[in-house]
Scaffold this motif. Structure first.
Motif, PDB file in Angstrom:
ATOM      1  N   GLU A   1     -17.526  -2.886  21.180  1.00 56.39           N
ATOM      2  CA  GLU A   1     -17.105  -3.433  19.898  1.00 56.39           C
ATOM      3  C   GLU A   1     -16.557  -2.317  19.024  1.00 56.39           C
ATOM      4  O   GLU A   1     -17.154  -1.244  18.923  1.00 56.39           O
ATOM      5  CB  GLU A   1     -18.295  -4.087  19.208  1.00 56.39           C
ATOM      6  N   MET A   2     -15.417  -2.598  18.407  1.00 51.15           N
ATOM      7  CA  MET A   2     -14.806  -1.591  17.552  1.00 51.15           C
ATOM      8  C   MET A   2     -15.100  -1.926  16.093  1.00 51.15           C
ATOM      9  O   MET A   2     -15.493  -3.044  15.764  1.00 51.15           O
ATOM     10  CB  MET A   2     -13.284  -1.557  17.764  1.00 51.15           C
ATOM     11  N   ILE A   3     -14.847  -0.946  15.275  1.00 46.96           N
ATOM     12  CA  ILE A   3     -15.157  -1.136  13.862  1.00 46.96           C
ATOM     13  C   ILE A   3     -14.159  -2.103  13.220  1.00 46.96           C
ATOM     14  O   ILE A   3     -14.507  -2.864  12.323  1.00 46.96           O
ATOM     15  CB  ILE A   3     -15.203   0.217  13.138  1.00 46.96           C
ATOM     16  N   LYS A   4     -12.938  -2.067  13.697  1.00 46.54           N
ATOM     17  CA  LYS A   4     -11.960  -3.052  13.242  1.00 46.54           C
ATOM     18  C   LYS A   4     -11.765  -4.048  14.376  1.00 46.54           C
ATOM     19  O   LYS A   4     -11.535  -3.639  15.524  1.00 46.54           O
ATOM     20  CB  LYS A   4     -10.628  -2.384  12.906  1.00 46.54           C
TER      21      LYS A   4
ATOM     22  N   HIS B   1      -8.008  -7.910  13.139  1.00 46.25           N
ATOM     23  CA  HIS B   1      -7.616  -6.975  12.094  1.00 46.25           C
ATOM     24  C   HIS B   1      -6.509  -6.040  12.601  1.00 46.25           C
ATOM     25  O   HIS B   1      -5.505  -5.811  11.917  1.00 46.25           O
ATOM     26  CB  HIS B   1      -8.851  -6.186  11.678  1.00 46.25           C
ATOM     27  N   MET B   2      -6.704  -5.526  13.834  1.00 44.42           N
ATOM     28  CA  MET B   2      -5.703  -4.615  14.391  1.00 44.42           C
ATOM     29  C   MET B   2      -4.372  -5.338  14.611  1.00 44.42           C
ATOM     30  O   MET B   2      -3.292  -4.754  14.404  1.00 44.42           O
ATOM     31  CB  MET B   2      -6.190  -4.014  15.712  1.00 44.42           C
TER      32      MET B   2
ATOM     33  N   ILE C   1      -2.633  -5.457  11.404  1.00 41.08           N
ATOM     34  CA  ILE C   1      -2.048  -4.155  11.062  1.00 41.08           C
ATOM     35  C   ILE C   1      -0.756  -3.943  11.848  1.00 41.08           C
ATOM     36  O   ILE C   1       0.268  -3.507  11.302  1.00 41.08           O
ATOM     37  CB  ILE C   1      -3.050  -3.029  11.359  1.00 41.08           C
TER      38      ILE C   1
ATOM     39  N   ARG D   1       1.943  -6.004  10.528  1.00 37.41           N
ATOM     40  CA  ARG D   1       2.434  -5.456   9.269  1.00 37.41           C
ATOM     41  C   ARG D   1       3.397  -4.302   9.537  1.00 37.41           C
ATOM     42  O   ARG D   1       4.442  -4.179   8.886  1.00 37.41           O
ATOM     43  CB  ARG D   1       1.256  -4.961   8.446  1.00 37.41           C
ATOM     44  N   LEU D   2       3.047  -3.469  10.514  1.00 39.02           N
ATOM     45  CA  LEU D   2       3.935  -2.355  10.860  1.00 39.02           C
ATOM     46  C   LEU D   2       5.279  -2.884  11.342  1.00 39.02           C
ATOM     47  O   LEU D   2       6.342  -2.387  10.930  1.00 39.02           O
ATOM     48  CB  LEU D   2       3.305  -1.496  11.952  1.00 39.02           C
TER      49      LEU D   2
END
Lengths: 292, 313
Positions: B122-125, B129-130, B133, B136-137
């Motif tokens: 498990e990742m923090i984001k 969420h990624m 992101i 958005r990029l």
């Protein structure tokens, strides 16, 4: 009575990281830190997100429900004891806009109160970095932390509160991010970076290392207000002379605005008076008087 | 820690406090002496701070990997904290140094540093969420591209406009040339009638004329056939008529006065206005009396006589 005292003492020793003796009867130190993470009532969404971000970053933290009272903070010490925590991060929100953060070694202190500014949570920062949830991070401190005793104390507090002990239960075995604390403008700036290794083909000739950092977030700035002797109270050992309460700052802005209004009104009154003075007395020889 | 010990500490801190207070009040020797009365007495009880630190400090002989804390070798020095770029670069450098040092120390102590590629956890984001992101990029890049394209388009449009104006100017010039030719032709014809010397310039201009013009000159009836590419000058009669009666444009109120025409006094002559003959002549004409009065040299005849007279002339 003495048994009760012994019990209490061993409990406290446990909480402070001084653990029972090992086989060969010498005390083996184990860095046992547990952090109680809680906020006061009236917290805003942004502050709440920051709190959850910190909770995600610190696997040795225990979250607790919002605290009702803002005046009787000493009960947090009892709460921490109930949760087997020897550190506490407490978010105190005032007026639904100002966030104060208490960092405390419960139950005996010391504690530091910060004013938190420039909050950007992980969610809103749209940073591309990412890391394992619960991996142990490296703590990076600015050299300025060695410059004076209050900074040294804060550094020690940060190391214990933000440092993840080896024995924490939810940790993962790799190191893939770094928390950095820097002092600029007499405030502590918090940053969180992911550590990535650059593949050989992407490296330029000027690169001295294969490591690169990508910021993860969150970001915030901690402005120290006071250092207390005890936990959530006690004598003040340090007070930041440069700290301006946000209430005062807001009042100054309001007063400046009020000053503008006041000066405008004064100017209008002055003009009226001037006009009144400029009025000529009635001429006895004016047409109205002569042919009345 | 016994009770007596903590009491002792309490007392110690009080003493420290008093000491520091008096120190603050006395002020620095080189500092300003006129202390504002309501100035806040700040507390910086250094001995107490040191004691507090020693109280909570972890033992010094523990392995580094217990805390994993690194202090930078160089202090972060940012002149202007509002200068985002420099500040962040300073922070980055501090963290990078710590990362490099930390990796060395972890490896030295036999720990693992980097995450293997096949270790998934498990990742923090979260992935959501990624993905956001990343989206958005991508959006950012797309918007940059779009704006660049729009900019190029605008440039092109500007250039296109330039071409358009050039074309228009060219057309206008061609028209003006044609009109010149007509006037030149007229003069030429007049000159021929009056047997005066034609201007050399016009000759040159006409020499370059096309066949039609030549035929016009020579009066060749065969080439008078109206071609599809008839020009203004090839339609002499028409142009004359257009000149006389007008062609195109607004027809109404063409002869009525407007502000310009009523303000126009070019036809006014003071001499004529002052001459009695004009007045008397006018009156006489109005009264229908004799035309031979005063110095009226010429009386304008009536309409019928004028028309008849014009025929007779």
């Amino acid at each position: 009575m003495s048994t009760v005292f012994k019990q209490q003492k061993s409990k406290r020793d446990k909480a402070e990281g001084i653990v029972e003796k090992s086989k060969d009867d010498t005390p083996v130190f184990r860095n046992k830190q547990r952090v109680l993470l809680l906020s006061s009532r009236g917290i805003t969404s942004r502050h709440r997100h920051l709190l959850t971000d910190l909770g995600d970053l610190l696997p040795h933290a225990k979250k607790d429900a919002k605290l009702d009272s803002k005046s009787k903070l000493h009960i947090i010490n009892e709460l921490a004891e109930l949760n087997n925590c020897n550190n506490c991060i407490f978010f105190e929100v005032r007026k639904r806009q100002d966030l104060y953060m208490w960092l405390s070694k419960t139950p005996n202190g010391p504690s530091v109160k910060f004013h938190i500014q420039n909050i950007h949570t992980m969610e809103e920062l749209k940073m591309t970095g990412n890391c394992l949830k619960g991996s142990r991070h490296i703590l990076s401190f600015d050299k300025n932390f060695e410059s004076s005793p209050h900074w040294q104390l804060m550094k020690e507090l940060f190391t214990q509160v933000f440092g993840i002990p080896k024995t924490a239960r939810r940790i993962k075995p790799f190191v893939d991010h770094i928390l950095s604390f820097s002092i600029v403008d007499n405030r502590v700036w918090f940053r969180n970076y992911q550590i990535t290794e650059k593949p050989l083909e992407h490296r330029s000739a000027t690169d001295t290392t294969d490591l690169t950092l990508v910021e993860i977030g969150p970001r915030f700035v901690m402005n120290p207000i006071r250092v207390f002797d005890g936990s959530f109270g006690g004598q003040t050992a340090f007070e930041n002379p440069e700290f301006v309460s946000p209430n005062v700052a807001r009042a100054n802005i309001r007063n400046a605005k009020a000053g503008r209004y006041k000066s405008r009104m004064e100017a209008i009154a002055k003009k009226d008076e001037k006009l009144k003075e400029a009025e000529m007395p009635e001429d006895p020889l004016s047409e109205n008087n002569v042919f009345a | 820690m016994s009770d007596s010990e903590s009491d002792n500490e309490q007392r110690l801190t009080l003493e420290d406090l008093e000491g520091s207070d008096t120190e603050m009040l006395s002020g620095d020797e080189d500092g300003p002496i006129d202390i504002v009365p309501e100035q806040r007495i700040t507390i910086n009880n250094e001995p107490a701070l040191k004691r507090l630190r020693e109280q909570i400090a972890l033992p010094k002989d523990i392995p580094w990997s217990e805390t994993q804390s690194i202090t930078s070798t160089q202090a972060v020095n940012v002149a202007d904290p509002d200068d985002d770029l420099n500040r962040e670069v300073a922070f980055y450098n501090q963290a990078l140094e710590a990362a490099i040092m930390g990796r060395d120390r972890i490896r030295k102590e036999g720990g693992v540093f980097e995450r293997p590629g096949d270790y998934f956890a498990e990742m923090i984001k979260t992935d959501d969420h990624m993905a956001k992101i990343r989206q958005r990029l991508l959006d950012e890049n797309a918007s940059i591209e779009a704006s660049e394209r729009a900019k190029a388009q605008r440039e092109l449009k500007k250039f296109g406009k330039k071409v358009q104006t050039e074309k228009r100017l060219e057309r206008e010039k061609a028209k003006a040339d044609a009109l010149d030719k007509i006037t030149a032709l007229k003069k030429k014809r007049q000159g021929n009638d009056n047997t005066t010397n034609a201007d050399d310039d016009f000759d040159v201009a006409l020499a370059s004329d096309d066949e039609e013009m030549k035929s016009y000159k020579t009066g060749d009836p065969n080439s008078k056939k109206r071609s599809s590419t008839s020009t203004h000058e090839s339609r002499g009669k028409r142009s004359k008529k257009d000149q006389k009666f007008g062609f195109g444009g607004k027809k109404r109120f063409g002869k009525s006065n407007d502000a310009n025409s009523s303000a126009d006094v070019s036809g006014f002559s003071v001499k004529r206005n002052k001459s009695t003959s004009f007045k008397s002549g006018h009156k006489a004409h109005k009264a229908g009396g004799s035309a031979k009065k005063g110095g009226a040299a010429k009386q304008r005849p009536g309409k019928g006589r004028r028309q008849n007279g014009a025929g007779r002339k």
